[in-house]
Design a protein around this motif. Structure first.
Motif, PDB file in Angstrom:
ATOM      1  N   MET A   1      -4.383  -6.722  -1.425  1.00 16.35           N
ATOM      2  CA  MET A   1      -3.587  -6.371  -0.259  1.00 16.35           C
ATOM      3  C   MET A   1      -2.728  -5.155  -0.605  1.00 16.35           C
ATOM      4  O   MET A   1      -2.194  -5.041  -1.696  1.00 16.35           O
ATOM      5  N   ARG A   3       0.419  -2.496   0.934  1.00 16.89           N
ATOM      6  CA  ARG A   3       1.520  -2.392   1.900  1.00 16.89           C
ATOM      7  C   ARG A   3       1.810  -0.920   2.171  1.00 16.89           C
ATOM      8  O   ARG A   3       1.888  -0.115   1.254  1.00 16.89           O
ATOM      9  N   TYR A   4       1.949  -0.592   3.454  1.00 14.82           N
ATOM     10  CA  TYR A   4       2.367   0.737   3.880  1.00 14.82           C
ATOM     11  C   TYR A   4       3.648   0.603   4.670  1.00 14.82           C
ATOM     12  O   TYR A   4       3.821  -0.346   5.444  1.00 14.82           O
ATOM     13  N   CYS A   5       4.535   1.574   4.509  1.00 18.26           N
ATOM     14  CA  CYS A   5       5.758   1.655   5.304  1.00 18.26           C
ATOM     15  C   CYS A   5       5.726   2.983   6.043  1.00 18.26           C
ATOM     16  O   CYS A   5       5.447   4.027   5.442  1.00 18.26           O
ATOM     17  N   SER A  42      -0.737  -8.020   8.454  1.00 22.31           N
ATOM     18  CA  SER A  42       0.534  -8.241   9.136  1.00 22.31           C
ATOM     19  C   SER A  42       1.184  -6.904   9.434  1.00 22.31           C
ATOM     20  O   SER A  42       0.936  -5.904   8.753  1.00 22.31           O
ATOM     21  N   GLU A  57       0.831  -4.685   6.112  1.00 21.51           N
ATOM     22  CA  GLU A  57       0.077  -5.190   4.974  1.00 21.51           C
ATOM     23  C   GLU A  57      -1.378  -5.221   5.405  1.00 21.51           C
ATOM     24  O   GLU A  57      -1.706  -5.766   6.470  1.00 21.51           O
TER      25      GLU A  57
END
Length: 109
Positions: A1, A3-5, A42, A57
């Motif tokens: 997995m 994660r991007y912001c 998500s 995510e």
């Protein structure tokens, strides 16, 4: 997995901001299907004043390019994006036509 912001600004108009938030309390089912169908596990969006902050995510095989191509071919997603652009504006430093901008991680504990 993975994660991007990402970040984006809203237009500085309380009425428009309230409308934008209302739309996100009742997202169209086609938009939810597009998000989950592209490998996004998500997604959360936070707001402070006009600044939006999104945490995504995604599955390892997720691709922004693939998602963009699928979205471009989906009339309902295009309708949603046009509606959302009424409320949104690019952040300083965004490339012309760029909406959500990926943020760089600068710290992790």
């Amino acid at each position: 997995m993975i994660r991007y912001c990402l970040t984006l600004d809203l237009k500085d108009d309380p009425k428009l901001i309230a409308e934008y938030e209302a739309h996100h309390q009742a997202i169209w089912p086609e938009i939810t299907a597009s998000i989950t169908g592209s490998g996004i596990i998500s997604m959360e969006i936070y707001r402070f004043d006009v600044r939006l902050f999104m945490i995504m995510e995604v599955m390892d095989e997720f691709s922004f390019e693939t998602k963009a191509n699928k979205d471009a071919a989906n009339p309902k997603v295009q309708e949603w994006e046009a509606l959302m652009w009424r409320y949104q504006q690019p952040v300083k430093g965004a490339i012309a036509g760029e909406k959500w901008v990926i943020m760089n991680k600068i710290f992790q504990l």
